[in-house]
Design an enzyme around this catalytic site. Structure first.
Site, PDB file in Angstrom:
ATOM      1  N   LYS A  63       8.711  -7.693  11.262  1.00 54.03           N
ATOM      2  CA  LYS A  63       9.739  -6.879  11.925  1.00 54.03           C
ATOM      3  C   LYS A  63      10.964  -7.691  12.361  1.00 54.03           C
ATOM      4  O   LYS A  63      12.053  -7.140  12.485  1.00 54.03           O
ATOM      5  CB  LYS A  63       9.134  -6.138  13.124  1.00 54.03           C
ATOM      6  CG  LYS A  63       8.182  -5.018  12.704  1.00 54.03           C
ATOM      7  CD  LYS A  63       7.701  -4.224  13.897  1.00 54.03           C
ATOM      8  CE  LYS A  63       6.630  -3.233  13.485  1.00 54.03           C
ATOM      9  NZ  LYS A  63       6.240  -2.332  14.583  1.00 54.03           N
ATOM     10  N   ASP A  99      10.229   2.730  16.271  1.00 50.54           N
ATOM     11  CA  ASP A  99       9.121   2.572  17.228  1.00 50.54           C
ATOM     12  C   ASP A  99       9.519   3.084  18.609  1.00 50.54           C
ATOM     13  O   ASP A  99       8.753   3.777  19.269  1.00 50.54           O
ATOM     14  CB  ASP A  99       8.716   1.091  17.337  1.00 50.54           C
ATOM     15  CG  ASP A  99       7.968   0.604  16.102  1.00 50.54           C
ATOM     16  OD1 ASP A  99       7.288   1.425  15.459  1.00 50.54           O
ATOM     17  OD2 ASP A  99       8.067  -0.600  15.792  1.00 50.54           O
ATOM     18  N   ALA A 120       4.638  -8.199  26.962  1.00 51.03           N
ATOM     19  CA  ALA A 120       6.021  -8.653  26.785  1.00 51.03           C
ATOM     20  C   ALA A 120       6.284  -9.108  25.348  1.00 51.03           C
ATOM     21  O   ALA A 120       7.182  -9.906  25.098  1.00 51.03           O
ATOM     22  CB  ALA A 120       6.326  -9.773  27.774  1.00 51.03           C
ATOM     23  N   LYS A 147       7.274 -14.902  29.666  1.00 53.64           N
ATOM     24  CA  LYS A 147       7.662 -13.929  28.637  1.00 53.64           C
ATOM     25  C   LYS A 147       8.081 -12.611  29.275  1.00 53.64           C
ATOM     26  O   LYS A 147       8.984 -11.938  28.781  1.00 53.64           O
ATOM     27  CB  LYS A 147       6.518 -13.720  27.638  1.00 53.64           C
ATOM     28  CG  LYS A 147       6.464 -14.861  26.613  1.00 53.64           C
ATOM     29  CD  LYS A 147       5.250 -14.800  25.722  1.00 53.64           C
ATOM     30  CE  LYS A 147       5.258 -13.648  24.744  1.00 53.64           C
ATOM     31  NZ  LYS A 147       3.998 -13.591  23.957  1.00 53.64           N
TER      32      LYS A 147
HETATM   33  P1  ATR Z   1       2.826  -7.084  19.586  1.00 50.32           P
HETATM   34  O1  ATR Z   1       3.685  -7.126  18.368  1.00 50.32           O
HETATM   35  O2  ATR Z   1       1.613  -6.212  19.441  1.00 50.32           O
HETATM   36  O3  ATR Z   1       3.589  -6.800  20.827  1.00 50.32           O
HETATM   37  P2  ATR Z   1       2.644  -9.810  20.489  1.00 50.32           P
HETATM   38  O4  ATR Z   1       4.112  -9.985  20.385  1.00 50.32           O
HETATM   39  O5  ATR Z   1       1.745 -10.907  20.016  1.00 50.32           O
HETATM   40  O6  ATR Z   1       2.173  -8.533  19.678  1.00 50.32           O
HETATM   41  O7  ATR Z   1       2.283  -9.457  22.006  1.00 50.32           O
HETATM   42  C1  ATR Z   1       0.973  -9.257  22.439  1.00 50.32           C
HETATM   43  C2  ATR Z   1       0.998  -8.912  23.925  1.00 50.32           C
HETATM   44  O8  ATR Z   1      -0.343  -8.688  24.360  1.00 50.32           O
HETATM   45  C3  ATR Z   1       1.538 -10.030  24.802  1.00 50.32           C
HETATM   46  O9  ATR Z   1       2.183  -9.465  25.912  1.00 50.32           O
HETATM   47  C4  ATR Z   1       0.267 -10.767  25.205  1.00 50.32           C
HETATM   48  O10 ATR Z   1       0.365 -11.510  26.412  1.00 50.32           O
HETATM   49  P3  ATR Z   1       0.916 -13.025  26.391  1.00 50.32           P
HETATM   50  O11 ATR Z   1       2.403 -12.929  26.277  1.00 50.32           O
HETATM   51  O12 ATR Z   1       0.465 -13.588  27.687  1.00 50.32           O
HETATM   52  O13 ATR Z   1       0.268 -13.683  25.206  1.00 50.32           O
HETATM   53  C5  ATR Z   1      -0.664  -9.600  25.413  1.00 50.32           C
HETATM   54  N1  ATR Z   1      -2.081  -9.980  25.317  1.00 50.32           N
HETATM   55  C6  ATR Z   1      -2.818 -10.130  24.196  1.00 50.32           C
HETATM   56  N2  ATR Z   1      -4.097 -10.435  24.496  1.00 50.32           N
HETATM   57  C7  ATR Z   1      -4.170 -10.472  25.853  1.00 50.32           C
HETATM   58  C8  ATR Z   1      -5.233 -10.713  26.789  1.00 50.32           C
HETATM   59  N3  ATR Z   1      -6.465 -10.978  26.382  1.00 50.32           N
HETATM   60  N4  ATR Z   1      -4.931 -10.642  28.108  1.00 50.32           N
HETATM   61  C9  ATR Z   1      -3.687 -10.355  28.534  1.00 50.32           C
HETATM   62  N5  ATR Z   1      -2.644 -10.120  27.699  1.00 50.32           N
HETATM   63  C10 ATR Z   1      -2.885 -10.174  26.386  1.00 50.32           C
END
Ligand code: ATR
Length: 256
Positions: A63, A99, A120, A147
């Site tokens: 994306k 989206d 985020a 973030k």
């Molecule tokens: P997407 O495109 O789905 O938004 P991404 O950019 O990788 O994917 O973002 C994933 C989000 O899920 C992030 O906000 C991530 O938190 P971090 O910035 O701290 O990594 C959050 N996330 C994923 N697994 C998590 C977990 N086990 N606990 C808390 N936050 C999680």
């Protein structure tokens, strides 16, 4: 026959081919929707131009990358920093983000609410744009607070640490983290943090009913499933590709 398709790596899970091909039958459009599954977006864009493709849906992880292959990018997509829809017309490639429109539609009746946005990443950026567009008062909470700060500063929202949730008292909670996405069965919140006055929207839609949604229902909250946002983002894509407004009921029937 004009080709369209979803570009991703992987994208075998995408429901778009079934949905779009059924809509082409329904509207008698001489088009076919396929999967462009490749580890890089550059060659997919090249091939799409070679076969005079009509458009692409772009998914993880392209994306952002796709943006450097486009001639024009819609303002919302630029602000979100992600393109999920490419339309080819008159030898040019146009980028859009549907989206945020998919997220905005099922939340439109909540404009002006106090919202907590969990996450985020890329999905959260589209959600922040949608909630801002609905004049909500938004606080972004994320496991990694830096973030949350970066996204909040970019979108004019407030931000906090994960533990701040109990001090926020929101009307609306939107989960834009990947917690709960198959095979993860977790929930971003504890059950006791859910109050019946809250509306809870989970942007995770595999499975359709996540642990968060199940817990929110149990607590008496109003819930909005991630599949709703998929319906409306697909509706908007179809409008961009063909100028046709498909009733959301038609899309729901096909996906059922
Ligand atoms: P997407 O495109 O789905 O938004 P991404 O950019 O990788 O994917 O973002 C994933 C989000 O899920 C992030 O906000 C991530 O938190 P971090 O910035 O701290 O990594 C959050 N996330 C994923 N697994 C998590 C977990 N086990 N606990 C808390 N936050 C999680």
């Amino acid at each position: 026959t004009r080709f369209l398709g979803v570009a991703g790596w992987p994208c075998g899970h995408s429901k778009s081919p079934v949905l779009f091909n059924r809509l082409f039958e329904h509207y008698r459009l001489n088009c076919h929707y396929t999967r462009f599954e490749a580890p890089e977006i550059g060659p997919v864009m090249e091939m799409a131009r070679l076969i005079s493709a009509k458009g692409l849906s772009v998914t993880i992880p392209f994306k952002q990358d796709v943006m450097s292959y486009l001639d024009e990018i819609d303002e919302a997509a630029q602000k979100i920093g992600a393109v999920n829809t490419v339309v080819f017309a008159c030898g040019r490639a146009y980028g859009w983000n549907t989206d945020w429109i998919g997220i905005r539609k099922p939340l439109a009746h909540l404009s002006g609410s106090r919202a907590v946005l969990l996450g985020a990443g890329g999905v959260a950026a589209a959600a922040a744009y949608a909630l801002r567009d609905l004049d909500m008062e938004i606080i972004i909470l994320n496991r990694t607070p830096e973030k949350a700060r970066a996204l909040a500063e970019r979108t004019g929202c407030r931000f906090g640490a994960w533990d701040d949730f109990d001090r926020t008292n929101p009307d609306l909670v939107v989960n834009a983290t990947s917690i709960g996405m198959q095979p993860d069965t977790g929930s971003p919140l504890r059950d006791d943090q859910l109050k019946k006055e809250m509306t809870v929207c989970d942007l995770v839609y595999t499975p359709p009913v996540t642990s968060l949604i199940a817990a929110a229902r149990k607590a008496g909250c109003t819930t909005i499933l991630g599949t709703e946002t998929f319906v409306y983002q697909a509706q908007e894509q179809f409008r961009l590709f063909f100028g046709i407004d498909v009733p959301d009921t038609t899309i729901r029937e096909i996906l059922a």
